[in-house]
Design a protein around this motif. Structure first.
Motif, PDB file in Angstrom:
ATOM      1  N   TYR A 229       0.815  -1.270  -0.012  1.00  0.00           N
ATOM      2  CA  TYR A 229      -0.092  -0.018   0.009  1.00  0.00           C
ATOM      3  C   TYR A 229       0.933   1.362   0.037  1.00  0.00           C
ATOM      4  O   TYR A 229       0.519   2.306  -0.800  1.00  0.00           O
ATOM      5  CB  TYR A 229      -1.055  -0.256   1.115  1.00  0.00           C
ATOM      6  N   LEU A 230       1.875   1.305   0.779  1.00  0.00           N
ATOM      7  CA  LEU A 230       2.822   2.390   0.929  1.00  0.00           C
ATOM      8  C   LEU A 230       3.528   2.604  -0.399  1.00  0.00           C
ATOM      9  O   LEU A 230       3.819   3.809  -0.883  1.00  0.00           O
ATOM     10  CB  LEU A 230       3.851   2.318   2.112  1.00  0.00           C
ATOM     11  N   LYS A 231       3.861   1.513  -1.080  1.00  0.00           N
ATOM     12  CA  LYS A 231       4.538   1.405  -2.400  1.00  0.00           C
ATOM     13  C   LYS A 231       3.659   2.047  -3.438  1.00  0.00           C
ATOM     14  O   LYS A 231       3.903   3.025  -4.334  1.00  0.00           O
ATOM     15  CB  LYS A 231       4.923   0.307  -2.964  1.00  0.00           C
TER      16      LYS A 231
ATOM     17  N   SER B 258       0.770  12.381   1.428  1.00  0.00           N
ATOM     18  CA  SER B 258       1.440  12.501   2.695  1.00  0.00           C
ATOM     19  C   SER B 258       0.826  12.118   3.865  1.00  0.00           C
ATOM     20  O   SER B 258       1.243  11.155   4.639  1.00  0.00           O
ATOM     21  CB  SER B 258       1.834  14.094   2.827  1.00  0.00           C
ATOM     22  N   HIS B 259      -0.620  12.443   3.729  1.00  0.00           N
ATOM     23  CA  HIS B 259      -1.556  11.914   4.956  1.00  0.00           C
ATOM     24  C   HIS B 259      -1.454  10.341   5.098  1.00  0.00           C
ATOM     25  O   HIS B 259      -1.502   9.821   6.018  1.00  0.00           O
ATOM     26  CB  HIS B 259      -2.952  12.510   4.641  1.00  0.00           C
ATOM     27  N   GLU B 260      -1.850   9.669   3.763  1.00  0.00           N
ATOM     28  CA  GLU B 260      -2.016   8.124   3.497  1.00  0.00           C
ATOM     29  C   GLU B 260      -0.699   7.569   4.067  1.00  0.00           C
ATOM     30  O   GLU B 260      -0.733   6.637   4.545  1.00  0.00           O
ATOM     31  CB  GLU B 260      -2.488   7.923   2.314  1.00  0.00           C
ATOM     32  N   LEU B 261       0.535   8.215   3.784  1.00  0.00           N
ATOM     33  CA  LEU B 261       1.730   7.675   3.999  1.00  0.00           C
ATOM     34  C   LEU B 261       1.959   7.587   5.395  1.00  0.00           C
ATOM     35  O   LEU B 261       2.467   6.490   6.205  1.00  0.00           O
ATOM     36  CB  LEU B 261       2.973   8.142   3.327  1.00  0.00           C
ATOM     37  N   LYS B 262       1.635   8.861   5.958  1.00  0.00           N
ATOM     38  CA  LYS B 262       1.703   8.802   7.516  1.00  0.00           C
ATOM     39  C   LYS B 262       0.796   7.812   8.216  1.00  0.00           C
ATOM     40  O   LYS B 262       1.287   6.996   9.059  1.00  0.00           O
ATOM     41  CB  LYS B 262       1.258  10.382   8.056  1.00  0.00           C
TER      42      LYS B 262
END
Length: 587
Positions: free
Chosen positions: A400-402, A424-428
């Motif tokens: 998912y992060l990829k 950025s919010h999703e990565l966090k």
């Protein structure tokens, strides 16, 4: 009646003594009775002398004296005594002279002096008669004395002979029989009674007693030998069973090593009394022993230069060896070798013990092999579990992060500030979720149920959660009689941890109730309830991996899990499954 009988001889002896005593009494009585008549005759003869003088002294008493004298001449007792004393001729002579004396005393021609002289001459004849009667009486008394003395000596001789015979033929044999009986009572059966040549009862008894002693001595010796043999067998059996018990306990409680094998072989040599016992262990495909143990000497270097598989596959014994192959289920693990020419010396119990030891070695080595296989399978399963957990959690989070990184690159290329902020919010959130999943995985991999069981692990988990939150957690554990397997305990513990963690993080409630019970149909029922805000109708959202873990654990136990809102408010996680022990019982 048997003439050899002791009773017959005793009766005859007693009869002879009694007959002698009775005869002595009867003869003595008869002789004494005859002596009584002699005394009477002497008295009568003495009265004749007095009456003769009375007849001559006075005419007034002459008639009375004549009557007494005439009655004396006719007295039958007097005549019997005279006849027995052989004085009949003298008695008749005196009787005739008495007639002459009477005629002369009546004549007036004789003077008183002549009359007195005539009476004196007559009295002298009477004195001769009295003396004869007296001598006859004395002769009878002497006869009585002589007979009594002879009878006394005969009685004494008979009594002494009887006593001596009783002593020889009765007292001594009875004393010997008594001593022999006491000797037998002390356990000594070497008695030998000498009185066995006769034909009487005691001789026959002595002969039978000697035969009985010999028979009892033989039986006693035979029984002692049998008891010794049985005692030896029991001692060997006890020693064998003790050794086999220790061997079984030692091989079943832990994995046996070279030192254990050396100790066992030394103990086996001591128990069997066989000095040269050697143990050679081979791998399944090896020809040279990887372990060689001898209880009394160093390893045989010859084993390293020859094919030991021939020793295992060869005959069970040779002229110089006895071999006991260690094999189980067509798998050969080695051989137990007895060196030396011992075919004729080895006993049955030793052979059985060696076979049992070889079989026990085979079982122990087989179990060790099975344990190694189980450990390999367990390790592979654990690795598969770790891989699955990583794939279901971190791998998906990283994927998912990829994807979000790809979106970020595209947004950077387009200088799209909105997409960059969203990415950025999703990565966090993704990193937070991945970090949380990593911590959960570490907790899961470190999770264990110690020797105190599931209840102890649950109590520690409850204490841990209460320290981390302000919620009141209650544990109702009611399956103390259900023997769960370690795998079942781990899965239950993980389901409870995930459900409690979700309730603490998302319910915003005050209380959590954990309840484990056993139903009437042998099922295990688990319920985790809270009094929070409840759960959405569609809880499966992105990054909600806790519920997925609960579902996965429930599938591992072949159970059914339900996650639903409670009518009184809050959320309930309900899970039930059939444990392995119940499945085995049902089958």
């Amino acid at each position: 009646m048997n003439r050899y009988s002791v009773i017959t001889k005793i009766n005859l002896s007693l009869t002879a003594i009694i007959v002698m005593a009775v005869s002595t009494i009867l003869v003595s009585y008869w002789l004494s009775d005859q002596a009584d008549n002699d005394a009477y005759a002497i008295n009568v003869a003495g009265s004749l002398r007095m009456q003769s003088y009375r007849y001559a002294s006075s005419e007034s008493v002459r008639e009375d004296a004549r009557s007494v004298v005439n009655s004396a001449w006719e007295d039958p007792v007097m005549r019997n005594v005279i006849r027995e004393a052989n004085l009949t001729e003298l008695f008749e002579l005196l009787q005739s002279r008495w007639g002459n004396v009477q005629s002369s005393l009546k004549s007036a021609d004789l003077s008183d002096a002549e009359k007195l002289r005539l009476v004196d001459d007559f009295v002298i004849g009477l004195n001769t008669l009295v003396l004869g009667i007296q001598k006859n009486a004395e002769a009878k008394i002497r006869a009585i004395r002589t007979f009594q003395v002879i009878a006394f000596f005969i009685t004494v001789i008979l009594s002494v002979a009887a006593i001596y015979w009783v002593y020889l033929r009765l007292t001594l044999p009875l004393a010997e029989l008594t001593n022999a009986a006491r000797q037998i009572g002390r356990g000594d059966f070497t008695c030998n009674l000498p009185n066995t040549e006769g034909q009487d009862e005691l001789s026959l008894l002595s002969k039978s007693f000697n035969q009985m002693c010999r028979a009892i001595a033989y039986m006693y010796e035979s029984l002692e030998k049998q008891v010794d043999e049985k005692t030896t067998e029991l001692r060997n059996s006890n020693t064998t069973l003790t050794f086999l018990y220790k061997l079984a306990w030692q091989t079943s409680t832990h994995e046996i090593r070279k030192d254990d094998f050396s100790q066992i072989i030394r103990e086996l040599s001591r128990v069997t009394g066989i000095a040269d016992i050697e143990l050679c262990l081979l791998t399944e495909s090896g020809d040279i022993p990887y372990l060689q143990v001898n209880g009394t000497k160093d390893n045989d270097p010859d084993c390293a230069s020859r094919n030991c598989r021939d020793c295992v596959a060869g005959n069970s014994s040779t002229d110089q060896q006895l071999r006991y192959v260690i094999s189980r289920e067509n798998t050969e693990y080695g051989v137990l070798v007895i060196h030396g020419n011992c075919h004729d010396d080895i006993q049955q119990w030793q052979d059985e013990l060696l076979r049992s030891v070889a079989a026990q070695f085979a079982i122990a080595l087989s179990l060790q092999g099975e344990e190694e296989k189980i450990r390999r399978i367990t390790l592979m399963n654990e690795r598969n579990t770790i891989a699955r957990e990583l794939h279901d959690s971190l791998a998906q989070a990283l994927s998912y992060l990829k994807i979000q990184v790809t979106r970020l690159n595209r947004a950077l290329a387009k200088h799209d500030q909105a997409i960059m902020m969203d990415v950025s919010h999703e990565l966090k959130n993704g990193l937070d979720s991945a970090y949380r999943q990593l911590r959960e995985l570490l907790t899961t991999f470190r999770l264990k149920v110690d020797g105190k069981g599931l209840i102890s692990a649950l109590q520690k988990t409850v204490e841990q959660f209460q320290e981390q939150s302000s919620m009141e957690i209650t544990l109702d554990y009611d399956i103390v009689h259900a023997p769960l397997s370690p795998q079942e305990e781990i899965h239950l513990l993980q389901i409870i941890r995930e459900a409690c963690q979700n309730a603490i993080n998302h319910s915003h409630g005050k209380r959590i109730l954990i309840k484990l019970t056993a139903t009437s149909d042998n099922k295990i029922m688990l319920s985790i309830e809270d009094d929070g805000i409840g759960i959405d109708t569609n809880p499966e959202k992105l990054n909600h991996y806790g519920l997925a873990i609960i579902q996965e654990r429930s599938h591992q136990l072949n159970g059914e899990v339900r996650i639903q809102a409670r009518a009184d408010g809050g959320t309930g996680v309900y899970f039930e499954f059939i444990p392995e022990y119940s499945k085995t019982t049902t089958a």
